[in-house]
Design an enzyme around this catalytic site. Structure first.
Site, PDB file in Angstrom:
ATOM      1  N   ASP A   1      12.558  -5.216  11.203  1.00 29.62           N
ATOM      2  CA  ASP A   1      11.899  -6.169  10.307  1.00 29.62           C
ATOM      3  C   ASP A   1      11.600  -5.624   8.912  1.00 29.62           C
ATOM      4  O   ASP A   1      11.357  -6.390   7.987  1.00 29.62           O
ATOM      5  CB  ASP A   1      10.580  -6.653  10.928  1.00 29.62           C
ATOM      6  CG  ASP A   1       9.579  -5.522  11.154  1.00 29.62           C
ATOM      7  OD1 ASP A   1       9.927  -4.342  10.941  1.00 29.62           O
ATOM      8  OD2 ASP A   1       8.436  -5.815  11.560  1.00 29.62           O
ATOM      9  N   HIS A   2      11.631  -4.312   8.722  1.00 33.56           N
ATOM     10  CA  HIS A   2      11.168  -3.738   7.458  1.00 33.56           C
ATOM     11  C   HIS A   2      12.274  -3.545   6.415  1.00 33.56           C
ATOM     12  O   HIS A   2      11.972  -3.324   5.242  1.00 33.56           O
ATOM     13  CB  HIS A   2      10.518  -2.370   7.717  1.00 33.56           C
ATOM     14  CG  HIS A   2       9.046  -2.443   8.015  1.00 33.56           C
ATOM     15  ND1 HIS A   2       8.536  -3.228   9.011  1.00 33.56           N
ATOM     16  CD2 HIS A   2       7.985  -1.831   7.443  1.00 33.56           C
ATOM     17  CE1 HIS A   2       7.210  -3.081   9.051  1.00 33.56           C
ATOM     18  NE2 HIS A   2       6.862  -2.248   8.103  1.00 33.56           N
TER      19      HIS A   2
ATOM     20  N   ASP B   1       2.566   0.834  13.464  1.00 33.01           N
ATOM     21  CA  ASP B   1       2.297   0.101  12.229  1.00 33.01           C
ATOM     22  C   ASP B   1       0.801  -0.195  12.214  1.00 33.01           C
ATOM     23  O   ASP B   1       0.224  -0.531  13.254  1.00 33.01           O
ATOM     24  CB  ASP B   1       3.099  -1.197  12.181  1.00 33.01           C
ATOM     25  CG  ASP B   1       3.029  -1.865  10.823  1.00 33.01           C
ATOM     26  OD1 ASP B   1       4.008  -1.761  10.058  1.00 33.01           O
ATOM     27  OD2 ASP B   1       2.005  -2.497  10.507  1.00 33.01           O
TER      28      ASP B   1
ATOM     29  N   ARG C   1      -2.192  -6.846   2.391  1.00 33.27           N
ATOM     30  CA  ARG C   1      -2.414  -5.598   1.647  1.00 33.27           C
ATOM     31  C   ARG C   1      -1.885  -5.775   0.231  1.00 33.27           C
ATOM     32  O   ARG C   1      -0.866  -6.429   0.022  1.00 33.27           O
ATOM     33  CB  ARG C   1      -1.703  -4.452   2.375  1.00 33.27           C
ATOM     34  CG  ARG C   1      -2.086  -3.082   1.943  1.00 33.27           C
ATOM     35  CD  ARG C   1      -1.716  -2.066   3.006  1.00 33.27           C
ATOM     36  NE  ARG C   1      -2.699  -2.029   4.090  1.00 33.27           N
ATOM     37  CZ  ARG C   1      -2.509  -1.430   5.249  1.00 33.27           C
ATOM     38  NH1 ARG C   1      -1.374  -0.824   5.501  1.00 33.27           N
ATOM     39  NH2 ARG C   1      -3.455  -1.424   6.168  1.00 33.27           N
TER      40      ARG C   1
ATOM     41  N   SER D   1      -1.120   1.940   5.470  1.00 37.48           N
ATOM     42  CA  SER D   1      -0.182   1.819   6.570  1.00 37.48           C
ATOM     43  C   SER D   1      -0.200   3.050   7.467  1.00 37.48           C
ATOM     44  O   SER D   1      -0.481   4.157   7.014  1.00 37.48           O
ATOM     45  CB  SER D   1       1.246   1.618   6.030  1.00 37.48           C
ATOM     46  OG  SER D   1       1.336   0.449   5.250  1.00 37.48           O
TER      47      SER D   1
ATOM     48  N   ARG E   1       1.676   5.269   8.262  1.00 33.75           N
ATOM     49  CA  ARG E   1       2.955   5.819   7.795  1.00 33.75           C
ATOM     50  C   ARG E   1       3.014   7.301   8.117  1.00 33.75           C
ATOM     51  O   ARG E   1       2.489   8.140   7.394  1.00 33.75           O
ATOM     52  CB  ARG E   1       3.090   5.563   6.288  1.00 33.75           C
ATOM     53  CG  ARG E   1       4.482   5.762   5.754  1.00 33.75           C
ATOM     54  CD  ARG E   1       4.633   5.098   4.405  1.00 33.75           C
ATOM     55  NE  ARG E   1       4.514   3.652   4.536  1.00 33.75           N
ATOM     56  CZ  ARG E   1       4.272   2.835   3.513  1.00 33.75           C
ATOM     57  NH1 ARG E   1       4.119   3.325   2.311  1.00 33.75           N
ATOM     58  NH2 ARG E   1       4.200   1.543   3.706  1.00 33.75           N
TER      59      ARG E   1
END
Length: 795
Positions: free
Chosen positions: A136-137, A201, A487, A682, A684
């Protein structure tokens, strides 16, 4: 190398076989019969019920919050976690180290690359628990769904091939590009009341709207769960939000969390689980509750959760999971009610009367700068923010529900009858193929198209920086956009640090798009139609869910599920610049650290976007050396005010990643000094991996964001907070730093104090005291060099 085949998917029989295989993998060895009913409960609920019985045996009749019930019922060893150093179970919160066994792991494509690369080093034939991959990213929002999806697959086929082949090899569900955003897809398919999941995520707590404990983590945490090891979490404190009243027509669930973010700030939820209760909860839709829990990440919360309500049952039925509602009823009849016990204690309680709430707008540049709609025009003018709106963007994982979209549809139809079109560019992002197909079936997409909106692919797109603008707004141009996203950090959406992103509900974003203005108030203001008449939007009206069950959508975008196939070779080309196999980090030396240098001292926000930018850098998520070239490239140098500038010991000027790489090659270890909430944003993992790869050993700051602090420890970087925040002023770039007591603390399983001996350029030495939150397991990770090094040995 295997090419992705969107036209292929397993048959129903194979899917059912794999689902049965999943249930066996998460079940107990000898499940106790749940009841005298002829059909047993799913193994996950049998295990949940049995573990809850253990929790009650250990804690007795002590009232528990809903979150505690679910969380503690996923402990690997109930007595060990709840009774170790907790005053016999009376001081669990903020003290106990919970070792948990989640039910499943969900990974989005950007973070799944590194998680799977780490999992591969453990040499296991399959994952220990069910898992999924969601592409999806990596799809850029530009022209529209079909064109963007085609372009995205062409550009990223190498990554998608890798993820698909890994899914086939290890038995992981693979959702192809275009299938949907991870959080919406998980809500529709995997989330169930009472379960516990990890997601790679930060917005994974979206599933908390469906009474599921879901926690955002880094890839190393995901690998722990995937290999079957207990996953550790410091027992969170409990923040209760008591809702009363009922939302007025212009107010949406999004406004609840926008308002709460303003009250708590981006750090106010750190160390807490946010649990909602009260009569107001019963008035909210399931997807509305998911919107609220999704954005709990914006206040730093560990996760957020709602109790099981009638809306939960309706949503399960509309997503073809009727059996789950029956299972939950039987679970509750057995004693595990999916709501807080009467008398449960919360460390903090916030009261919100929904009837008194008004629409809110949050931003720019931070999700906690919250302004009521009635005051926003005045604020815009006082702050001299742009009054012209460049674009309105709705949808995303946060606000793409059927309810959101049909409420907007009512506005579009009324405006169309008046002859009005949006005055600003208008983009729509469906959250999943199921949502898109249902909106198409029921005519809602037609309303978007007739309004001139651009319907993007079922992917993250502009929300995470994957947006290619064609409106003439170049980098460096001050402009304002309104989005229904979660965000809005500087530069996040389009790479332009001067784009101001204001967060609002889809209804408010839509109204602003028609006005083309940031000062428009649809509750009080009118627009002029082409015929010269005055037009005012009526209150939005929508449906909680579709009148018939959700449409499943196109077959080519359905999940590919299969049993593990060890004969599959994971697709990584030796010459790839997108993917690279990992090399283990070196273990911690057998002494304290000496001779480190401060690479840069940072001022202001230092989010995971700051440490490891997304946007065009997403293409290197599977290639650690390449993506490390963006490390801290938007950080502000505290001593010069410059962005992405660091100075070597000889005074020469460099970008921050250039100097870090130079020091890596010369063997110069380094650290970073920063301010509050370092690593906000995020989940991340690259924001921890990249500094570690380049030679960072310590991060020193005033405070950390929870996920990032854990990620650092998992990669062997020691996170230390200043015991006295004023000591931030005593450390400067280029200072030589040695640790005092760090090695002993690590050898003692996290027990002991750590100080820093700072040697200034003048020769003066300053001793700076620090605090840490290193547990026994985490100390082991750091000594081993990383959590992965230790997991690989265990495997």
């Amino acid at each position: 190398m295997r090419s992705i085949d969107l036209a292929s998917r397993p048959g129903i029989a194979l899917r059912r076989a794999f689902q049965a295989h999943q249930l066996r993998r998460v079940g107990v060895a000898h499940p106790r019969p749940f009841s005298s009913a002829p059909a047993p409960l799913p193994a996950t609920y049998e295990r949940l019920n049995n573990k809850y019985a253990e929790v009650r045996r250990v804690l007795g009749a002590q009232p528990l919050t809903l979150a505690e019930k679910i969380l503690y019922s996923h402990l690997d060893n109930v007595e060990e976690s709840l009774l170790s150093n907790t005053n016999n179970g009376r001081d669990i919160r903020g003290t106990a180290n919970l070792k948990l066994k989640p039910d499943r792991v969900n990974m989005q494509d950007a973070s799944a690359q590194m998680a799977l690369l780490q999992f591969m080093t453990c040499n296991l034939p399959q994952t220990a628990i069910p898992a999924s991959i969601h592409c999806d990213h990596l799809i850029v929002g530009e022209k529209g769904a079909d064109d963007d999806l085609t372009a995205g697959i062409k550009t990223n086929h190498e990554v998608f091939d890798f993820l698909q082949s890994a899914g086939q090899k290890y038995g992981i569900d693979f959702w192809p590009p275009g299938a949907g955003i991870i959080h919406q897809t998980v809500l529709e398919n995997y989330a169930l009341p009472g379960l516990m999941m990890l997601g790679t995520d930060s917005h994974s707590p979206n599933a908390g709207g469906l009474c599921t404990i879901t926690i955002g983590v880094g890839g190393a945490d995901a690998v722990e769960a995937l290999v079957g090891a207990p996953w550790e979490l410091k027992a969170p404190r409990m923040l209760g939000v008591h809702l009363t009243g009922k939302l007025n027509p212009w107010v949406s669930p999004k406004d609840v969390i926008l308002h709460l973010a303003g009250l708590l700030t981006v750090r106010g939820g750190t160390g807490f689980i946010v649990e909602y209760s009260g009569p107001g909860v019963e008035t909210l839709s399931l997807t509305g509750m998911a919107t609220i829990t999704n954005m709990g990440a914006e206040i730093g919360a560990t996760t957020s959760i709602f109790p099981y309500t009638e809306a939960t049952g309706r949503y399960l039925q509309s997503t073809r999971r009727e059996q789950a509602t029956k299972d939950v009823m039987r679970l509750q009849e057995a004693g595990l009610t999916l709501k807080a016990d009467k008398g449960a204690h919360y460390d903090q309680v916030i009261e919100i009367n929904l009837s008194e709430l008004e629409p809110h707008i949050n931003g720019p540049f931070t999700p906690d700068l919250s302004t009521p709609l009635s005051q926003f025009k005045q604020t815009v003018q006082e702050q001299e923010w742009p009054e012209k709106l460049s674009a309105g963007l709705i949808g995303s994982c946060t606000n793409s529900s059927y309810e959101d979209m049909t409420r907007v549809e009512s506005m579009l139809k009324a405006a169309s009858e008046a002859g009005l079109k949006p005055a600003a560019d208008f983009y729509i992002t469906p959250g999943s193929e199921q949502i898109r197909a249902t909106l198409e079936r029921d005519g809602t997409l037609e309303a978007f198209n007739e309004a001139g909106g651009v319907v993007l692919s079922n992917a993250c797109g502009p929300c995470i920086g994957q947006w290619k603008r064609h409106d003439g707004v170049e980098k460096g141009t001050l402009n304002a956009i309104f989005t229904s996203y979660n965000r809005n950090f500087r530069g996040r959406n389009d790479g332009n640090p001067d784009t101001m992103n204001f967060l609002a509900s889809p209804e408010i974003v839509t109204a602003m798009a028609f006005a083309g203005s940031t000062t428009f108030n649809p509750m009080t203001d009118s627009l002029t139609t082409p015929s010269g008449k005055e037009f005012r939007f009526l209150s939005p009206r929508g449906l909680e869910g579709p009148p018939t069950p959700f449409e499943e959508g196109r077959d080519v975008l359905k999940v590919q599920s299969q049993a593990p196939d060890p004969s599959v070779s994971v697709a990584i080309a030796p010459t790839s610049d997108r993917l690279a196999l990992l090399q283990p980090f070196e273990p911690f030396p057998s002494s304290d650290l000496t001779g480190m240098r401060v690479l840069v001292k940072i001022t202001g926000k230092c989010t995971t976007d700051t440490i490891s930018a997304a946007g065009p850098w997403l293409k290197y998520k599977g290639h650690l050396p390449n993506i490390s070239a963006n490390t801290l490239n938007t950080a502000v140098n505290a001593e010069t005010g410059e962005v992405n500038v660091a100075y070597d010991l000889d005074g020469s000027k460099h970008t921050i990643p250039e100097l870090a790489l130079k020091w890596k090659h010369t063997g110069q270890p380094w650290l970073v000094v920063a301010e509050h909430n370092y690593g906000e944003g995020s989940a991340r993992e690259h924001a921890a991996l990249q500094p570690r790869y380049l030679g960072a050993r310590i991060i020193v700051c005033k405070s950390f964001a929870r996920i990032h602090e854990t990620n650092l420890k998992k990669q062997g970087v020691v996170p230390l907070t200043l015991a006295d925040e004023a000591d931030y002023d005593k450390i400067n770039a280029g200072d030589e730093v040695s640790t005092v007591g760090l090695y002993d603390m690590l050898r003692n399983g996290g027990k002991g104090e750590v100080s820093l001996l700072v040697k200034k350029k003048s020769g003066e030495e300053v001793l700076v005291k620090t605090k840490h939150a290193v547990s026994e397991d985490q100390a082991g990770f750091i000594l081993a060099g990383s959590a992965l090094n230790m997991l690989a040995k265990r495997a």
